[in-house]
Design an enzyme around this catalytic site. Structure first.
Site, mmCIF file in Angstrom:
data_model
loop_
_atom_site.group_PDB
_atom_site.id
_atom_site.type_symbol
_atom_site.label_atom_id
_atom_site.label_comp_id
_atom_site.label_asym_id
_atom_site.label_seq_id
_atom_site.Cartn_x
_atom_site.Cartn_y
_atom_site.Cartn_z
ATOM 1 N N HIS A 1 27.108 -20.695 -26.885
ATOM 2 C CA HIS A 1 27.285 -21.558 -25.713
ATOM 3 C C HIS A 1 28.678 -21.400 -25.098
ATOM 4 O O HIS A 1 29.638 -21.059 -25.797
ATOM 5 C CB HIS A 1 26.980 -23.031 -26.021
ATOM 6 C CG HIS A 1 27.951 -23.733 -26.918
ATOM 7 N ND1 HIS A 1 27.549 -24.605 -27.905
ATOM 8 C CD2 HIS A 1 29.311 -23.739 -26.968
ATOM 9 C CE1 HIS A 1 28.609 -25.117 -28.511
ATOM 10 N NE2 HIS A 1 29.688 -24.590 -27.966
ATOM 11 N N ASP B 1 26.654 -20.501 -31.489
ATOM 12 C CA ASP B 1 25.313 -20.201 -30.958
ATOM 13 C C ASP B 1 25.370 -19.568 -29.565
ATOM 14 O O ASP B 1 24.352 -19.440 -28.900
ATOM 15 C CB ASP B 1 24.445 -21.465 -30.939
ATOM 16 C CG ASP B 1 24.981 -22.543 -29.999
ATOM 17 O OD1 ASP B 1 26.030 -22.319 -29.353
ATOM 18 O OD2 ASP B 1 24.344 -23.610 -29.900
ATOM 19 N N ASP C 1 33.258 -30.279 -19.951
ATOM 20 C CA ASP C 1 32.141 -31.076 -20.456
ATOM 21 C C ASP C 1 32.640 -32.379 -21.068
ATOM 22 O O ASP C 1 33.848 -32.580 -21.260
ATOM 23 C CB ASP C 1 31.327 -30.264 -21.480
ATOM 24 C CG ASP C 1 32.209 -29.477 -22.439
ATOM 25 O OD1 ASP C 1 33.347 -29.902 -22.684
ATOM 26 O OD2 ASP C 1 31.749 -28.448 -22.943
ATOM 27 N N GLU D 1 23.749 -24.722 -24.015
ATOM 28 C CA GLU D 1 23.141 -24.233 -25.245
ATOM 29 C C GLU D 1 22.107 -23.140 -24.932
ATOM 30 O O GLU D 1 21.725 -22.957 -23.764
ATOM 31 C CB GLU D 1 22.479 -25.405 -25.988
ATOM 32 C CG GLU D 1 23.452 -26.508 -26.402
ATOM 33 C CD GLU D 1 24.330 -26.131 -27.603
ATOM 34 O OE1 GLU D 1 24.723 -24.955 -27.730
ATOM 35 O OE2 GLU D 1 24.622 -27.035 -28.406
#
Ligand code: PGA
Length: 262
Positions: A140, A138, A69, A145
């Site tokens: 990811h 979270d 990413d 996400e």
């Protein structure tokens, strides 16, 4: 999916490095393709691989690498860009050709076209042989996400406030963390031949438990790894502390047949 609970962060780093080294040394392909994660977690693994390069002659000169990413709107030259991060923490310390290290271009004029180009470049390279993954608090992986489609391809995502807060430590101020990223999708990641998810520390325990013992769900994007035929999840005790079946995973690894690799 093999869940390996190891005694300390160094053991996690060494075990991840063992997997990468085996891929680099033994794959039948003339050009092994590495999938490199950024963030704090894999830094120790990269340090160990650089040590093996320096001390033991482990060479990456025939490899290619793809990052997961990149932030949108951040110059590649910025120290917080993942383009810069992977060079500072890995590429500059080994003999991997800088031109063979690819990442999504977060400054591209046409971001949607860049996303498609990136997926195509991975395919043209013959796919990723071993993909290192961290996990966000979270849930990811990459920057997929919660709510990410399990069949998503490389595309734009909006970071959660939690991720922006988690990553603020790399920036001068929390406000400087970009809101948008280009990330490999969950289906893109799922195409790698071997997934190696690394997590250390108590802050990752809930996300790890949701990923490997919770339902396969877009709510916890990392749970997509349950769908993959070859996954190694490398944890220290703290990251494993919310797992219901931790004792079984320890038992299984302690009794692993000697001929069977991770
Ligand atoms: P970290 O990030 O390794 O810096 O904790 C992991 C991630 O966000 O995937």
């Amino acid at each position: 999916m093999e869940i390996v609970i190891l005694d300390g962060v160094d053991a996690v780093d060494r075990t991840a490095a063992d997997i990468v080294e085996r891929t680099v040394r033994t794959t039948q392909k003339s050009t092994p393709v590495l999938g490199l994660a950024t963030g704090s977690t894999p830094v120790g693994t990269y340090r160990e691989l650089a040590r093996r390069h320096r001390d033991e002659g482990l060479s990456f000169s025939h490899c290619r690498a793809f990052l997961l990413d990149e932030y949108i709107g951040l110059a590649r030259s910025a120290e917080q860009s993942y383009f810069s991060f992977i060079r500072e923490n890995f590429v500059d310390h080994v003999d991997l050709d800088d031109a063979a290290v690819f990442s999504p271009d977060g400054e591209a004029h046409d971001i949607a076209a860049e996303a498609q180009r990136y997926d195509a470049a991975i395919a043209e390279a013959g796919g990723i042989d071993v993909q290192i993954l961290g996990i966000g608090t979270d849930g990811h992986i990459g920057f997929n996400e919660p709510g990410s489609s399990l069949r998503s391809r490389t595309r734009v995502k909006t970071l959660t406030e939690q991720t922006r807060t988690d990553n603020a430590r790399f920036f001068d101020s929390p406000d400087a963390v970009p809101h948008h990223v280009l990330t490999q999708g969950l289906a893109t990641i799922d195409e790698a031949r071997h997934l190696v998810l690394i997590a250390t520390g108590e802050s990752k325990a809930e996300a790890v438990a949701a990923a490997v013992e919770g339902p396969l769900s877009a709510h916890c994007p990392a749970s997509v790894i349950q769908w993959h035929p070859h996954v190694s999840v490398l944890l220290d005790d703290a990251a494993a502390s919310s797992l219901a079946l931790a004792e079984y995973y320890r038992y299984a690894y302690a009794n692993k047949p000697r001929w069977q690799h991770l």
